[in-house]
Design a protein around this motif. Structure first.
Motif, PDB file in Angstrom:
ATOM      1  N   LYS A  43      -3.834   6.120   3.982  1.00 48.36           N
ATOM      2  CA  LYS A  43      -5.204   5.919   3.767  1.00 48.36           C
ATOM      3  C   LYS A  43      -5.497   4.568   3.141  1.00 48.36           C
ATOM      4  O   LYS A  43      -6.612   3.880   3.505  1.00 48.36           O
ATOM      5  CB  LYS A  43      -5.887   7.141   2.976  1.00 48.36           C
ATOM      6  N   GLU A  44      -4.637   4.205   2.245  1.00 47.58           N
ATOM      7  CA  GLU A  44      -4.876   2.850   1.821  1.00 47.58           C
ATOM      8  C   GLU A  44      -4.743   1.529   2.577  1.00 47.58           C
ATOM      9  O   GLU A  44      -5.395   0.686   2.491  1.00 47.58           O
ATOM     10  CB  GLU A  44      -3.598   2.443   0.601  1.00 47.58           C
ATOM     11  N   THR A  58      -9.882  -1.771   7.177  1.00 52.10           N
ATOM     12  CA  THR A  58     -11.210  -1.519   7.418  1.00 52.10           C
ATOM     13  C   THR A  58     -11.966  -2.638   6.565  1.00 52.10           C
ATOM     14  O   THR A  58     -12.993  -3.284   7.186  1.00 52.10           O
ATOM     15  CB  THR A  58     -11.573  -0.182   6.938  1.00 52.10           C
ATOM     16  N   ARG A  59     -11.813  -2.795   5.302  1.00 55.15           N
ATOM     17  CA  ARG A  59     -12.435  -3.987   4.872  1.00 55.15           C
ATOM     18  C   ARG A  59     -12.102  -5.477   5.434  1.00 55.15           C
ATOM     19  O   ARG A  59     -13.092  -6.180   5.420  1.00 55.15           O
ATOM     20  CB  ARG A  59     -11.688  -4.090   3.316  1.00 55.15           C
ATOM     21  N   LYS A  78       0.715  -1.150  -0.081  1.00 59.96           N
ATOM     22  CA  LYS A  78      -0.048  -0.047  -0.164  1.00 59.96           C
ATOM     23  C   LYS A  78       0.985   1.146  -0.051  1.00 59.96           C
ATOM     24  O   LYS A  78       1.900   1.264   0.467  1.00 59.96           O
ATOM     25  CB  LYS A  78      -0.935   0.178   1.434  1.00 59.96           C
ATOM     26  N   TRP A 124      -5.226   2.133   5.763  1.00 56.94           N
ATOM     27  CA  TRP A 124      -6.508   2.158   6.708  1.00 56.94           C
ATOM     28  C   TRP A 124      -7.684   1.261   6.205  1.00 56.94           C
ATOM     29  O   TRP A 124      -8.322   0.720   6.696  1.00 56.94           O
ATOM     30  CB  TRP A 124      -6.654   3.356   7.125  1.00 56.94           C
ATOM     31  N   ASP A 125      -7.747   1.652   4.829  1.00 53.18           N
ATOM     32  CA  ASP A 125      -9.002   1.192   4.105  1.00 53.18           C
ATOM     33  C   ASP A 125      -8.789  -0.247   3.870  1.00 53.18           C
ATOM     34  O   ASP A 125      -9.985  -1.202   3.961  1.00 53.18           O
ATOM     35  CB  ASP A 125      -9.240   1.809   2.662  1.00 53.18           C
TER      36      ASP A 125
END
Length: 144
Positions: A28-29, A35-36, A24, A31-32
């Motif tokens: 943000k990538e 999250t997924r 990543k 974290w995303d």
């Protein structure tokens, strides 16, 4: 700033988890991706805990205080997962988890108090008093 955040995330992650986000390119990538990955686990946990809560029944070998502690633990665990259960719903769950020997007590409580307004802590006090009375009665009969 983003490099600093990425570095902190990489330092905080276990090697197994780090490998899933190593490519990543931004915080943000990362974290995303988390999250997924973990939202699904949270949903599974929430469903599992709700199933345990709504099917929980006290057993003969469990003390009432242990049973109530189990219920409170499940309420707390669900609360952490952003699933708060209303106070009156907690009382209803407690009622349904009791054995048949408590049916008369449940009838008495629900006749005297509208079930929609039954407060969990107040119901707990009455149930613990009932358990104590039953144990005292059993002790007297055993000593006779």
């Amino acid at each position: 700033m983003d490099d600093n955040a990425m570095s902190n995330l990489h330092l905080a992650l276990a090697d197994l988890v780090l490998s899933s986000v190593a490519k990543k390119e931004s915080a943000k990538e990362i974290w995303d991706a988390f999250t997924r990955l973990y939202k699904v686990r949270l949903l599974h946990n929430k469903i599992f805990l709700k199933r345990r809560l709504y099917t929980l029944r006290i057993t003969e070998s469990t003390s009432m205080i242990d049973h109530i502690n189990n219920l409170n633990t499940l309420f707390s665990q669900l609360s952490v997962l952003d699933h708060n259960i209303a106070v009156n719903e907690c009382a209803k769950i407690l009622f349904q988890s009791l054995p048949d020997s408590y049916n008369q007590l449940i009838i008495n409580l629900t006749n005297n108090v509208l079930t929609n307004y039954a407060v969990f802590d107040e119901v707990v006090v009455v149930i613990l008093e009932e358990e104590s009375k039953c144990k005292n009665r059993e002790d007297r009969l055993a000593s006779s």
